[in-house]
Motif scaffolding. Structure first.
Motif, short mmCIF file in Angstrom:
data_model
loop_
_atom_site.label_atom_id
_atom_site.label_comp_id
_atom_site.label_asym_id
_atom_site.label_seq_id
_atom_site.Cartn_x
_atom_site.Cartn_y
_atom_site.Cartn_z
N LYS A 157 38.34 14.74 72.13
CA LYS A 157 39.44 15.63 71.74
C LYS A 157 39.06 16.39 70.47
O LYS A 157 38.66 15.80 69.48
CB LYS A 157 40.71 14.82 71.47
CG LYS A 157 41.89 15.67 70.99
CD LYS A 157 43.09 14.80 70.66
CE LYS A 157 44.23 15.66 70.13
NZ LYS A 157 45.42 14.84 69.77
N PRO A 158 39.16 17.73 70.48
CA PRO A 158 38.88 18.50 69.27
C PRO A 158 40.07 18.45 68.31
O PRO A 158 41.22 18.53 68.73
CB PRO A 158 38.65 19.92 69.81
CG PRO A 158 39.47 19.99 71.05
CD PRO A 158 39.45 18.61 71.65
N VAL A 159 39.77 18.31 67.02
CA VAL A 159 40.80 18.32 65.99
C VAL A 159 40.44 19.42 64.99
O VAL A 159 39.35 19.38 64.40
CB VAL A 159 40.90 16.96 65.26
CG1 VAL A 159 41.94 17.01 64.15
CG2 VAL A 159 41.24 15.86 66.26
N TYR A 160 41.35 20.37 64.77
CA TYR A 160 41.06 21.54 63.96
C TYR A 160 41.61 21.41 62.55
O TYR A 160 42.68 20.85 62.34
CB TYR A 160 41.63 22.80 64.62
CG TYR A 160 41.05 23.07 65.99
CD1 TYR A 160 39.81 23.68 66.12
CD2 TYR A 160 41.74 22.72 67.14
CE1 TYR A 160 39.25 23.93 67.36
CE2 TYR A 160 41.19 22.96 68.40
CZ TYR A 160 39.96 23.56 68.50
OH TYR A 160 39.42 23.80 69.73
N THR A 161 40.84 21.95 61.61
CA THR A 161 41.27 22.07 60.22
C THR A 161 41.12 23.53 59.81
O THR A 161 40.08 24.14 60.04
CB THR A 161 40.41 21.19 59.29
OG1 THR A 161 40.53 19.83 59.68
CG2 THR A 161 40.85 21.35 57.84
N GLY A 162 42.17 24.08 59.21
CA GLY A 162 42.09 25.46 58.77
C GLY A 162 42.92 26.38 59.63
O GLY A 162 43.43 26.00 60.69
N ALA A 192 38.94 28.24 61.16
CA ALA A 192 39.03 26.81 61.44
C ALA A 192 37.66 26.17 61.60
O ALA A 192 36.68 26.81 62.01
CB ALA A 192 39.87 26.57 62.68
N SER A 193 37.60 24.90 61.27
CA SER A 193 36.48 24.05 61.61
C SER A 193 37.01 22.97 62.55
O SER A 193 38.23 22.77 62.65
CB SER A 193 35.87 23.42 60.35
OG SER A 193 36.84 22.63 59.67
N VAL A 194 36.13 22.31 63.25
CA VAL A 194 36.58 21.33 64.23
C VAL A 194 35.79 20.05 64.10
O VAL A 194 34.58 20.07 63.83
CB VAL A 194 36.47 21.90 65.67
CG1 VAL A 194 35.02 22.22 66.01
CG2 VAL A 194 37.06 20.93 66.68
N THR A 195 36.48 18.95 64.23
CA THR A 195 35.84 17.64 64.37
C THR A 195 36.29 17.08 65.71
O THR A 195 37.30 17.52 66.29
CB THR A 195 36.25 16.68 63.24
OG1 THR A 195 37.69 16.59 63.18
CG2 THR A 195 35.73 17.17 61.90
N ILE A 236 28.22 7.31 69.62
CA ILE A 236 28.50 8.69 70.03
C ILE A 236 28.84 9.55 68.81
O ILE A 236 29.65 9.18 67.98
CB ILE A 236 29.67 8.73 71.04
CG1 ILE A 236 29.28 8.02 72.34
CG2 ILE A 236 30.08 10.18 71.33
CD1 ILE A 236 30.43 7.88 73.32
N ASN A 237 28.21 10.68 68.73
CA ASN A 237 28.51 11.67 67.70
C ASN A 237 28.59 13.04 68.36
O ASN A 237 27.63 13.50 68.98
CB ASN A 237 27.42 11.68 66.62
CG ASN A 237 27.65 12.76 65.58
OD1 ASN A 237 28.79 12.99 65.17
ND2 ASN A 237 26.59 13.42 65.16
N VAL A 238 29.75 13.67 68.24
CA VAL A 238 29.96 14.99 68.81
C VAL A 238 30.15 15.98 67.66
O VAL A 238 30.95 15.74 66.76
CB VAL A 238 31.19 15.02 69.74
CG1 VAL A 238 31.28 16.37 70.46
CG2 VAL A 238 31.13 13.88 70.74
N TYR A 239 29.44 17.08 67.69
CA TYR A 239 29.54 18.03 66.59
C TYR A 239 29.27 19.44 67.09
O TYR A 239 28.79 19.67 68.22
CB TYR A 239 28.55 17.67 65.49
CG TYR A 239 27.10 17.85 65.87
CD1 TYR A 239 26.43 19.04 65.59
CD2 TYR A 239 26.40 16.84 66.53
CE1 TYR A 239 25.10 19.22 65.95
CE2 TYR A 239 25.08 17.01 66.89
CZ TYR A 239 24.43 18.19 66.60
OH TYR A 239 23.12 18.38 66.96
N THR A 240 29.58 20.39 66.22
CA THR A 240 29.26 21.79 66.47
C THR A 240 28.86 22.45 65.17
O THR A 240 29.30 22.02 64.10
CB THR A 240 30.46 22.54 67.09
OG1 THR A 240 30.08 23.90 67.35
CG2 THR A 240 31.66 22.54 66.14
N THR A 241 28.04 23.43 65.27
CA THR A 241 27.67 24.21 64.08
C THR A 241 28.51 25.48 63.97
O THR A 241 28.34 26.25 63.03
CB THR A 241 26.17 24.59 64.13
OG1 THR A 241 25.91 25.33 65.33
CG2 THR A 241 25.29 23.35 64.09
#
Length: 392
Positions: free
Chosen positions: A63-68, A73-76, A108-113
């Motif tokens: 599940k993406p969680v947005y900040t901003g 926005a950035s997402v974790t 598990i580590n999910v990320y985006t640049t």
């Protein structure tokens, strides 16, 4: 289910047909074909169901969680560990399987640049995990990169960041300074810092621009849309140095004269202070009984000195000359005094004032009034204008 080779089926089928009467051979031949076809179809269905049951897409558990704010926005990414664990373990799992499933999920580590994301953007994601744990857990994730369309990002909050900032001016024009206090209670807003384009040497009616040290974009990345990142303040309520002797207030001076007389009397009668020795420098007075007293205390003159240019030690001085007769049990001396007060000013309300506390630390005394005048008043004439204050 036992599957025969096509050759064996053909042989047995041919033998059976030869034994059949000629009238029913065509029907028998079709029946065999239907039976074989049914067996093949059943096998295909079983394999398809097996594949469907074990179909696994890890994206279903991320599940993406947005900040901003939207556009900044950035997402974790949060993994639904319980649901994923249940999926991988099934109804029956031994301790080894449970261990490797748990370790796989933890790895598990999910990320985006991608940054400054807005609704509708295509977000590129990377999935990392421990391959050994995945293999032992029976997990096969072929696709470690995927994209999805961002949605649900908050528009952000429009805030006047300066509504929680207190900007005040302290001091006297033209030497005032600005004080900036961040009074926000919000966990993020209270971390903001601000800078004035002119922090000191501020004079009356100067315009001072205060800027937030954090950019609009960085605030937006925390969900704050600042209505303004800069604000201008006018130093219109500053006290100003007194610039003319005619503005010296007589009531204030009357208080100062009273304090001067009280100070001369008190210091003379203080058994720990020897006024005659201080005034004359004659050490003989150190051998007299310290029973000094004072009489004929007078205010002789007062002067207002104004700096002719900036950069002097003080903008202005008020210097008062006084005199008295100081005696002990053996002799007496006429003593002259100079009391000095720096930087008289006019308040915002137009009132005259000057600091006149600690009177006992403000005077110099001697026996020659002319020498004192020249040293503490006349010697300043190159840098200060000198006007006598009317005592009446």
């Amino acid at each position: 289910i036992r599957l025969y080779s096509s050759k064996k089926l053909q042989t047995s089928h041919q033998a059976w047909l030869e034994k059949c009467p000629d009238g029913i051979k065509p029907y028998a031949r079709n029946k065999v074909y239907f039976a074989v076809g049914g067996i093949v179809l059943a096998v295909i269905l079983i394999v398809a169901v097996f594949i469907k049951v074990n179909e696994f897409d890890i994206r279903d558990y991320i599940k993406p969680v947005y900040t901003g704010a939207d556009g900044y926005a950035s997402v974790t990414f949060v993994v639904d560990e319980d649901a994923l664990s249940n999926k991988l373990l099934g109804k029956k799992a031994d301790d080894d399987k449970k261990y490797y499933v748990r370790k796989f999920i933890e790895s598990i580590n999910v990320y985006t640049t991608d940054t400054d994301i807005k609704n509708g953007d295509k977000v590129h994601c990377e999935i990392e995990f421990n391959d050994t744990y995945a293999d032992n857990a029976g997990v096969d994730i072929n696709k470690k990169q995927y994209t999805y369309k961002a949605k649900g990002i908050n528009a952000g909050a429009k805030i006047d960041i300066y509504s929680g900032v207190d900007v005040t001016f302290s001091g006297i024009s033209p030497d005032a300074r600005v004080i900036i206090d961040n009074d926000w209670d919000d966990d993020y807003l209270k971390t903001l810092t601000f800078t004035a384009d002119k922090a000191s040497s501020i004079k009356l009616n100067d315009s001072i621009k205060v800027s937030c040290d954090v950019s609009y974009e960085d605030m937006a990345r925390h969900g704050i849309l600042a209505k303004a990142c800069e604000m201008t303040y006018t130093a219109d309520k500053l006290a100003a140095y007194c610039d003319d002797y005619t503005k010296v207030n007589k009531d204030v001076m009357a208080d100062i004269y009273k304090e001067i007389k009280e100070t001369i009397t008190k210091e003379t009668e203080d058994a720990t202070y020897r006024m005659l020795y201080v005034a004359t420098g004659n050490t003989d007075y150190l051998y007299h009984l310290n029973e000094e007293n004072v009489s004929d205390v007078n205010i002789d003159a007062a002067y207002f000195l104004k700096a002719l240019a900036a950069g002097q030690e003080a903008d202005n001085y008020i210097i008062v000359q006084a005199s008295a007769v100081v005696s002990d049990n053996e002799s007496s001396e006429p003593v002259s005094y100079v009391f000095r007060y720096a930087n008289a000013y006019i308040t915002v309300d137009g009132d005259f004032n000057v600091g006149h506390d600690n009177q006992n630390k403000r005077f110099i005394c001697g026996t020659d009034r002319g020498v004192l005048y020249e040293e503490y008043i006349g010697a300043l004439s190159d840098n200060y204008s000198i006007d006598r204050i009317d005592n009446n």
